[in-house]
Motif scaffolding. Structure first.
Motif: not given
Length: 145
Positions: A65-74, A117-121, A130-139
């Motif tokens: 399932t894909i989320h409706k809105k982007p988590i971010g743009t890189f 997510p931190s390892e992925a970053a 990297v920033s999106i993955l780190l924010s995911l780790a934080s969330m």
């Protein structure tokens, strides 16, 4: 990025929870073997979310399932076969994985790996990703997903 027109792409950031921990799937790119997320160009018959979900299937063998809105743009530079560097903006959507297929269209061309997510970053090269993955780790640490 360097004055050129920026092309748009759409990416899926595949996620799952295992033993109470959020994991992200990375795949290798076909040419350079760098760790990336599934992404692709706009398609006439699919909206942005459809493109991202389709790329998750084609490049990583994932159904979900894909989320409706982007988590971010890189942003990154796509190196074309001619050697030209094409500036791209990539809208990234979280993709909740429900099934991992044993066989998929690009299976022989890519590796896939589940990591935190931190390892992925630490594994990806694009700063914005990297920033999106780190924010995911934080969330995930704060259970805001």
């Amino acid at each position: 990025m360097d004055g050129d027109v920026t092309e748009r792409q759409y990416a899926a950031i595949p996620i799952r929870v295992r033993n109470g921990h959020l994991q992200v799937m990375l795949i290798t790119s076909r040419e350079t073997r760098r760790w990336v997320v599934p992404k692709g160009w706009p398609e006439k018959k699919l909206n942005a979310r459809g493109v991202a979900a389709n790329e998750a299937f084609e490049e990583a063998g994932l159904i979900g399932t894909i989320h409706k809105k982007p988590i971010g743009t890189f942003h990154y530079f796509k190196v074309m076969p001619s050697g030209k560097r094409l500036p791209c903006a990539v809208d990234a959507y979280l993709f909740e994985v429900e099934r991992e297929l044993e066989d998929w269209p690009e299976k022989g061309q890519r590796e896939r790996r589940w990591v935190s997510p931190s390892e992925a970053a630490l594994m990806v090269a694009e700063g914005g990703l990297v920033s999106i993955l780190l924010s995911l780790a934080s969330m995930a640490a704060h259970e805001d997903l």
